[in-house]
Design a protein around this motif. Structure first.
Motif, PDB file in Angstrom:
ATOM      1  N   GLY A  46       0.692  -1.120  -0.072  1.00  0.00           N
ATOM      2  CA  GLY A  46       0.126  -0.097  -0.142  1.00  0.00           C
ATOM      3  C   GLY A  46       0.754   1.396  -0.052  1.00  0.00           C
ATOM      4  N   ILE A  47       1.929   1.260  -0.195  1.00  0.00           N
ATOM      5  CA  ILE A  47       2.927   2.389   0.120  1.00  0.00           C
ATOM      6  C   ILE A  47       2.712   3.532  -1.052  1.00  0.00           C
ATOM      7  N   PHE A  48       2.397   3.117  -2.250  1.00  0.00           N
ATOM      8  CA  PHE A  48       2.309   3.872  -3.499  1.00  0.00           C
ATOM      9  C   PHE A  48       0.970   3.716  -4.016  1.00  0.00           C
ATOM     10  N   SER A  49      -0.331   3.381  -3.064  1.00  0.00           N
ATOM     11  CA  SER A  49      -1.544   3.114  -3.612  1.00  0.00           C
ATOM     12  C   SER A  49      -2.594   4.127  -3.386  1.00  0.00           C
ATOM     13  N   TRP A  50      -2.191   5.332  -3.054  1.00  0.00           N
ATOM     14  CA  TRP A  50      -3.225   6.354  -2.800  1.00  0.00           C
ATOM     15  C   TRP A  50      -4.204   6.499  -3.845  1.00  0.00           C
ATOM     16  N   ALA A  51      -3.843   6.564  -5.111  1.00  0.00           N
ATOM     17  CA  ALA A  51      -4.786   6.808  -6.303  1.00  0.00           C
ATOM     18  C   ALA A  51      -5.720   5.593  -6.380  1.00  0.00           C
ATOM     19  N   LEU A  52      -5.504   4.366  -5.902  1.00  0.00           N
ATOM     20  CA  LEU A  52      -6.478   3.375  -5.946  1.00  0.00           C
ATOM     21  C   LEU A  52      -7.366   3.281  -4.829  1.00  0.00           C
ATOM     22  N   THR A  83       1.089   3.586   4.573  1.00  0.00           N
ATOM     23  CA  THR A  83       0.041   4.747   4.324  1.00  0.00           C
ATOM     24  C   THR A  83       0.707   5.263   2.949  1.00  0.00           C
ATOM     25  N   PRO A  84      -0.005   5.530   2.064  1.00  0.00           N
ATOM     26  CA  PRO A  84       0.443   5.909   0.755  1.00  0.00           C
ATOM     27  C   PRO A  84       0.856   7.401   0.541  1.00  0.00           C
ATOM     28  N   SER A  85       0.871   8.339   1.827  1.00  0.00           N
ATOM     29  CA  SER A  85       1.186   9.830   1.738  1.00  0.00           C
ATOM     30  C   SER A  85       2.464  10.124   0.863  1.00  0.00           C
ATOM     31  N   VAL A  86       3.485   9.562   0.085  1.00  0.00           N
ATOM     32  CA  VAL A  86       4.354   9.936  -0.347  1.00  0.00           C
ATOM     33  C   VAL A  86       4.053  10.209  -1.642  1.00  0.00           C
ATOM     34  N   SER A  87       2.695   9.665  -2.252  1.00  0.00           N
ATOM     35  CA  SER A  87       2.376   9.933  -3.665  1.00  0.00           C
ATOM     36  C   SER A  87       0.984  10.205  -3.852  1.00  0.00           C
ATOM     37  N   PRO A  88       0.770  11.560  -3.630  1.00  0.00           N
ATOM     38  CA  PRO A  88      -0.575  12.006  -3.609  1.00  0.00           C
ATOM     39  C   PRO A  88      -1.129  11.717  -5.195  1.00  0.00           C
ATOM     40  N   PRO A  89      -2.410  11.488  -5.507  1.00  0.00           N
ATOM     41  CA  PRO A  89      -2.783  11.243  -7.028  1.00  0.00           C
ATOM     42  C   PRO A  89      -2.883  12.550  -7.831  1.00  0.00           C
ATOM     43  N   ALA A  90      -3.339  12.318  -8.859  1.00  0.00           N
ATOM     44  CA  ALA A  90      -3.340  13.738  -9.920  1.00  0.00           C
ATOM     45  C   ALA A  90      -4.519  14.462  -9.393  1.00  0.00           C
ATOM     46  N   TRP A  91      -5.653  13.874  -8.985  1.00  0.00           N
ATOM     47  CA  TRP A  91      -6.780  14.533  -8.555  1.00  0.00           C
ATOM     48  C   TRP A  91      -6.465  15.555  -7.778  1.00  0.00           C
ATOM     49  N   ASP A 141      -8.054  -4.195  13.247  1.00  0.00           N
ATOM     50  CA  ASP A 141      -8.333  -5.578  13.651  1.00  0.00           C
ATOM     51  C   ASP A 141      -8.084  -6.691  12.516  1.00  0.00           C
ATOM     52  N   HIS A 142      -7.757  -6.449  11.292  1.00  0.00           N
ATOM     53  CA  HIS A 142      -7.217  -7.527  10.304  1.00  0.00           C
ATOM     54  C   HIS A 142      -6.165  -8.438  10.717  1.00  0.00           C
ATOM     55  N   PRO A 143      -6.597  -9.677  10.951  1.00  0.00           N
ATOM     56  CA  PRO A 143      -5.472 -10.670  11.315  1.00  0.00           C
ATOM     57  C   PRO A 143      -3.966 -10.525  10.544  1.00  0.00           C
ATOM     58  N   ALA A 144      -4.166 -10.255   9.532  1.00  0.00           N
ATOM     59  CA  ALA A 144      -2.807 -10.130   8.537  1.00  0.00           C
ATOM     60  C   ALA A 144      -1.788  -9.050   9.007  1.00  0.00           C
ATOM     61  N   VAL A 145      -2.464  -7.740   9.431  1.00  0.00           N
ATOM     62  CA  VAL A 145      -1.806  -6.616   9.797  1.00  0.00           C
ATOM     63  C   VAL A 145      -1.035  -6.494  11.042  1.00  0.00           C
ATOM     64  N   VAL A 146       0.271  -6.646  11.194  1.00  0.00           N
ATOM     65  CA  VAL A 146       1.057  -6.685  12.254  1.00  0.00           C
ATOM     66  C   VAL A 146       1.912  -5.518  12.610  1.00  0.00           C
ATOM     67  N   MET A 147       1.748  -4.551  11.606  1.00  0.00           N
ATOM     68  CA  MET A 147       2.487  -3.266  11.887  1.00  0.00           C
ATOM     69  C   MET A 147       2.114  -2.431  10.986  1.00  0.00           C
ATOM     70  N   TRP A 148       2.523  -1.164  10.994  1.00  0.00           N
ATOM     71  CA  TRP A 148       1.978  -0.022  10.345  1.00  0.00           C
ATOM     72  C   TRP A 148       3.311   0.563   9.724  1.00  0.00           C
ATOM     73  N   HIS A 149       3.174   1.288   8.620  1.00  0.00           N
ATOM     74  CA  HIS A 149       4.457   1.990   7.789  1.00  0.00           C
ATOM     75  C   HIS A 149       4.138   3.026   7.317  1.00  0.00           C
ATOM     76  N   VAL A 150       4.331   4.285   7.914  1.00  0.00           N
ATOM     77  CA  VAL A 150       3.747   5.564   7.522  1.00  0.00           C
ATOM     78  C   VAL A 150       4.766   6.117   6.739  1.00  0.00           C
ATOM     79  N   HIS A 151       4.113   6.606   5.349  1.00  0.00           N
ATOM     80  CA  HIS A 151       4.965   7.136   4.216  1.00  0.00           C
ATOM     81  C   HIS A 151       6.182   6.611   3.715  1.00  0.00           C
ATOM     82  N   ASN A 152       7.030   7.111   3.191  1.00  0.00           N
ATOM     83  CA  ASN A 152       8.114   6.547   2.656  1.00  0.00           C
ATOM     84  C   ASN A 152       9.399   7.223   2.565  1.00  0.00           C
ATOM     85  N   GLU A 153      10.568   7.034   3.265  1.00  0.00           N
ATOM     86  CA  GLU A 153      11.926   7.681   2.998  1.00  0.00           C
ATOM     87  C   GLU A 153      11.546   9.121   3.091  1.00  0.00           C
TER      88      GLU A 153
END
Length: 673
Positions: A46-52, A83-91, A141-153
């Protein structure tokens, strides 16, 4: 809510960035099968998925993410949800054109890359908070999610922003920092060149100017930029924490990004994470890797950390992207592990067919799972499974190397006595000497408690506050050994020369003062006598006046001919060493041998090119040995090799290019600290 200190995983975390949105749905099923084959247990998504995720403002589409997380969980693969905040979408940029970054020369950055949003934009800050809230509400509470990763570099590729909103934020930041214009004018020395300010709105940012900008202003601008980035991190972190209990991190770039003060960033994170990529022009890039790993562990105060990204082979963004040779990826990964990482991750899982990073290597390369790279990826996954018991063990050191981002920012500004004397170069030279001597180190801030170390090394302490000077002087007086490189203790926190002159904060610890700096012309060198040896030096000499220090090395020629070059001073129960020139890693060997003797540090005598680090656990210790050389080496170790399962009875034969991880007892540590 209380958060976990580490992701809910067993053993060492292994995996990488996963970008399934680049691939047809049927490829996802192949991916999870291959992940299980490779031993992958954690992926970042999800790191670059804001537009989706938010195709139109306020309209969210989580169906594909729901399906992906369910698929990964069904196959036993945990998720680091980005969180995909590193790449806001075109809109976003169409709706909010004022949120674009403005470069120093006034150029407005356009859409079509990454990291192009102004961190001062209120619309950007509101949008990232909303999206982080939506993600946390849905997946806490999704069982797959074990940590969160904010933004990117953070800060890469954009840290500085000279947009009108950023300048307004800068002015507000300065008001909070200084309260009054008199205080700001005093700190910046605005009497020089008639730069006095009498209105906060008149305070400019250090954008393009006819000549050099006020250096105190530029130093504060670096601090402001760092704080702006960290404010955005806190917005997303706090939005997630309101709903989720899993640990939260962001991927730093230790020693490879200049505009983030990692001491401060680490305080904001549950777990410290780092991205590291080899620098191809550096033929000993494995030493730079070890430096970054030690720095990451150190800013996390010794706790296990996450290698969030490195490469299986070549990267895509250097002038010459050199591929890793067979076995190099394993050496890189296990070096990070040896220096405290409990997670080994890559960018990325599957190589992209399109876009700017299509030539970047991946766990599944373009050549597919039948490739050598994928075979090595699978082998590494098996090794890490065998090394699960290392998780939670820590690295200990008797030596601290001082690293301060304020000093980095200040030393590398314009109009210093020599462009050739740079923070990173000096840091690397001294670290390389310690690495070649197989001395395990921590990095430390000059104002940290240093009492647990025998030796403190200051390779690049141009900026040194009065309190830091007192701290180092106290360290020496109480029996410590301090080694200081040239051009040290010159300025205070405002980049103003200390009252009392160059090196004033260290005068008692070093027993000298520096009257004048004597930089050399480009390409010139000189010689320093040290005992019976002649040491090559270049770039820099100093005119010192001794006040108790003894001369240990003398300039033979150059602008400092006949003057002291290397000194040793007894202060209280300890000793302060000073090297008033630029010595390379090889030339430092002779001096360091005597410094080690003062600090009561015994060298292990490890063969050249062999790196040995010990991680200490509750029941056992673990010696990680990496042979970067071209010949085999014998190491005096007792224990069990966890990779091969073989018993090691006093002699570990390590082939060229090989790695061993040996479990030893606490009573019989072998081969290094």
């Amino acid at each position: 809510m209380t958060q976990s200190a580490w992701p809910a995983l067993e053993g060492i975390a292994y995996g990488g960035d996963y970008n399934p949105e680049q691939w047809p749905r049927e490829v996802w099923d192949e991916d999870v099968t291959l992940m299980r084959e490779a031993g992958v247990n954690l992926v970042s998504v999800g790191i670059f998925s804001w537009a989706l995720l938010e195709p139109k403002e306020g309209l969210y589409d989580f169906a594909w993410m729901d399906e992906l997380l369910d698929l990964l969980h069904a196959h036993g693969i945990a998720v680091d949800l980005g969180t995909p905040s590193v790449s806001p979408p075109a809109w976003f940029f169409h709706a909010y054109p004022d949120a674009r970054v403005v470069a120093k020369d006034g150029t407005v950055m356009g859409f079509g890359s990454r990291g192009m949003a102004s961190h001062a934009s209120p619309e950007y800050r509101a949008a990232i908070e909303r999206l982080a809230t939506e993600l946390a509400t849905r997946y806490a509470d999704h069982p797959a999610v074990v940590m969160w990763h904010v933004h990117n570099e953070y800060g890469v590729p954009v840290g500085e922003d000279f947009s009108p909103r950023a300048v307004a934020s800068w002015q507000s930041w300065l008001q909070r920092r200084y309260s009054t214009l008199d205080a700001l004018n005093g700190a910046w020395g605005t009497a020089f060149w008639g730069q006095h300010y009498d209105d906060w709105e008149h305070v400019v940012a250090p954008a393009a100017m006819p000549s050099v900008a006020n250096p105190a202003m530029k130093l504060d601008w670096a601090r402001f930029t760092d704080e702006q980035l960290r404010e955005c991190f806190r917005i997303e972190r706090d939005a997630i924490r309101a709903h989720a209990t899993q640990p939260i991190t962001t991927n730093l770039m230790a020693h490879q990004s200049w505009n983030t003060d990692l001491w401060k960033w680490a305080e904001e994170m549950d777990i410290v994470s780092d991205d590291h990529y080899l620098w191809a022009p550096d033929e000993d890039s494995h030493i730079g890797l070890s430096l970054a790993a030690d720095l990451t562990r150190s800013v996390g105060r010794g706790r296990p950390w996450i290698l969030m990204e490195h490469s299986t082979s070549a990267v895509n963004w250097q002038g010459r992207n050199v591929a890793k040779r067979p076995g190099e990826m394993r050496r890189n990964a296990l070096t990070h592990l040896g220096r405290g990482a409990d997670a080994i991750m890559f960018f990325q899982w599957r190589a992209s067919r399109s876009g700017a990073e299509k030539f970047h290597s991946a766990m599944v390369p373009h050549a597919g799972p039948g490739s050598r790279v994928f075979r090595e990826v699978t082998q590494l996954g098996a090794h890490l499974k065998d090394l699960a018991e290392l998780r939670g063990s820590t690295v200990k050191a008797d030596v601290a190397v001082l690293y301060d981002w304020d000093s980095l920012w200040a030393q590398d500004l314009e109009w210093r006595p020599s462009d050739d004397l740079q923070f990173r170069e000096r840091m690397r030279a001294y670290y390389e000497r310690l690495w070649r001597d197989n001395v395990t180190i921590d990095f430390a801030h000059p104002e940290h408690d240093l009492s647990g170390y025998k030796l403190v090394v200051a390779p690049a302490s141009y900026l040194l506050t009065a309190s830091a000077g007192e701290n180092l002087t106290h360290f020496v007086a109480n029996g410590g050994t301090l080694l200081v490189s040239c051009f040290a203790g010159v300025v205070d926190e405002h980049d103003a020369v200390h009252e009392g002159g160059f090196g004033a904060p260290l005068r008692d610890a070093l027993g000298l003062t520096v009257e004048e700096y004597l930089p050399l012309r480009a390409g010139r060198s000189m010689t320093v006598t040290y005992g019976e040896q002649s040491l090559p030096a270049d770039v820099w000499a100093e005119d010192m006046t001794l006040a108790g220090a003894e001369v240990r090395g003398t300039f033979v020629d150059g602008p400092g001919s006949g003057m002291p070059a290397i000194t040793r001073h007894s202060h209280g129960e300890g000793h302060g060493w000073y090297i008033g020139t630029r010595l390379g890693a090889d030339a430092l060997a002779a001096v360091m041998a005597d410094v080690y003797a003062d600090a009561d540090i015994d060298l292990p005598g490890t063969p050249a090119g062999v790196e040995v680090v010990t991680r200490h656990g509750e029941a056992s210790d673990y010696v990680i040995a990496v042979n970067h050389g071209e010949t085999h080496a014998d190491l005096p170790i007792h224990g069990t090799d966890l990779i091969t399962g073989a018993r090691v009875d006093g002699s570990l034969e390590l082939q060229a290019g090989d790695v061993a991880v040996v479990r030893t007892s606490h009573a019989r540590e072998g081969g290094g600290r």
